[in-house]
Design an enzyme around this catalytic site. Structure first.
Site, PDB file in Angstrom:
ATOM      1  N   ASP A 121      36.116   0.102  19.892  1.00 41.87           N
ATOM      2  CA  ASP A 121      36.306   1.143  18.943  1.00 41.87           C
ATOM      3  C   ASP A 121      35.261   1.890  18.657  1.00 41.87           C
ATOM      4  OD1 ASP A 121      39.024   0.224  18.320  1.00 41.87           O
ATOM      5  OD2 ASP A 121      38.520  -0.613  16.453  1.00 41.87           O
ATOM      6  N   GLU A 170      50.371  -1.855  21.747  1.00 39.10           N
ATOM      7  CA  GLU A 170      49.325  -1.379  22.667  1.00 39.10           C
ATOM      8  C   GLU A 170      49.153  -1.872  24.306  1.00 39.10           C
ATOM      9  OE1 GLU A 170      46.347   0.232  19.367  1.00 39.10           O
ATOM     10  OE2 GLU A 170      45.798  -1.752  20.439  1.00 39.10           O
ATOM     11  N   ASP A 214      46.293  -5.984  11.280  1.00 42.82           N
ATOM     12  CA  ASP A 214      46.035  -6.888  12.292  1.00 42.82           C
ATOM     13  C   ASP A 214      45.573  -8.286  11.578  1.00 42.82           C
ATOM     14  OD1 ASP A 214      46.508  -5.158  14.319  1.00 42.82           O
ATOM     15  OD2 ASP A 214      44.295  -4.370  14.140  1.00 42.82           O
TER      16      ASP A 214
HETATM   17  O1  RIB Z   1      44.790  -1.668  14.316  1.00 38.87           O
HETATM   18  C1  RIB Z   1      43.427  -1.144  14.312  1.00 38.87           C
HETATM   19  C2  RIB Z   1      43.233  -1.001  15.742  1.00 38.87           C
HETATM   20  O2  RIB Z   1      43.858  -0.043  16.468  1.00 38.87           O
HETATM   21  C3  RIB Z   1      41.771  -0.456  16.004  1.00 38.87           C
HETATM   22  O3  RIB Z   1      41.096  -1.566  16.146  1.00 38.87           O
HETATM   23  C4  RIB Z   1      41.676   0.478  17.507  1.00 38.87           C
HETATM   24  O4  RIB Z   1      41.522  -0.529  18.492  1.00 38.87           O
HETATM   25  C5  RIB Z   1      43.429   0.529  17.446  1.00 38.87           C
HETATM   26  O5  RIB Z   1      43.732   0.111  18.515  1.00 38.87           O
END
Ligand code: RIB
Length: 287
Positions: free
Chosen positions: A13, A139, A240
């Site tokens: 990030d 993702e 997360d």
């Molecule tokens: O959910 C947060 C995450 O979303 C971040 O850490 C970034 O990497 C994005 O993928």
């Protein structure tokens, strides 16, 4: 107790904190810049591994310095990285994050995360067993999600699908996963505004996270499991943390009510520090 297998993205990030958001064609001055490990998959793996043993990550990084930093960070956080791939001549994923007005805006460049293909992932799943819990997000390629969900269904493995960021989902996938955990925005899009109806259609399966308010699911009636108010420093990674902690609690055979309460508590800790993984709690913090 089974194993927890997180299949998803692992990125670095790149974060800018600013009091001013630029308009198109405008340049503004930000306050601070920092980099830290992220990616929804890796964040969920770290969240789970700070609260439990036997957490495995299946994903991919590039053969660059970022890739090495991502793997080192997972190892330091008790995540088993034996099934991480290093993709030659490819960059590791990055997420470009702007922190403004207590919220985040994120652009993800998947790079090596696009190589988390069904072809690479399915053979690795042969090392796991019936009853293990797989955690997925959006993702990595859609085809991988479909293949993993089908594999899990055929092999009696449980699946938590965190459909973030939003993309449309086949009905078949919603039917086959054990739990699905969109946030409010994602659930509005997934169920085209008919969220109450969806909750009732998927009792004890559809769990909608609502930030500090908590999370809601249906069981005879709508159950709101209240969240915990904490002072917000950075909300990145709160969802997360919720998903990683939820996997831990469900793996310990806690009831859904208890598991969501545990995940709410873990999620509330995560907003109290900077960075997606910065304030993710350890077991001792939650006692
Ligand atoms: O959910 C947060 C995450 O979303 C971040 O850490 C970034 O990497 C994005 O993928």
């Amino acid at each position: 107790m089974g194993k927890i297998i997180i299949i998803g993205s692992a990125s670095i990030d790149l974060v800018v904190k600013t009091d001013i958001l630029p308009n198109a064609g405008e340049t503004v001055m930000g306050n601070t810049f920092f980099t830290n490990p992220g990616g929804k998959g890796a964040n969920q793996a770290v969240a789970a591994a700070r609260l439990s043993d036997q957490v495995y990550m299946i994903g991919a990084v590039g053969d660059d310095d970022n890739g090495k930093a991502i793997i080192d960070n997972l190892k330091e956080n008790n995540v088993d990285t034996s099934y991480m791939d290093i993709i030659e001549n490819e960059k590791s994923g990055t997420a470009h994050i702007t922190l403004y007005d207590d919220d985040n805006r994120i652009i993800v460049v998947p790079a090596a995360n696009n190589f988390v293909t069904a072809e690479k992932v399915l053979p690795k799943l042969e090392h796991f067993a019936k009853g293990d819990i797989i955690v997925l997000q959006h993702e990595i390629p859609e085809e991988t999600i479909k293949a993993v969900v089908n594999y899990a269904t055929n092999n009696d493995m449980k699946v938590i699908l965190n459909p973030a960021p939003y993309r449309s989902l086949d009905q078949d996938i919603i039917d086959k996963v054990t739990w699905i955990t969109p946030n409010e925005t994602e659930s509005e899009l997934l169920f085209e505004g008919r969220v109450d109806e969806a909750l009732e259609t998927y009792p004890r399966k559809l769990i909608i996270t609502q930030g500090a308010k908590g999370a809601v699911f249906y069981s005879e009636t709508q159950q709101l499991i209240a969240g915990y108010e904490k002072e917000v420093v950075d909300t990145t990674g709160a969802g997360d943390t919720f998903n990683g902690a939820l996997a831990v609690a469900l793996n310990e055979n806690k009831s859904l009510e208890e598991a969501v309460q545990f995940a709410n508590l873990a999620g509330s800790f995560s907003v109290t520090g900077l960075g997606a993984q910065g304030a993710m709690p350890y077991s001792k913090d939650l006692e």
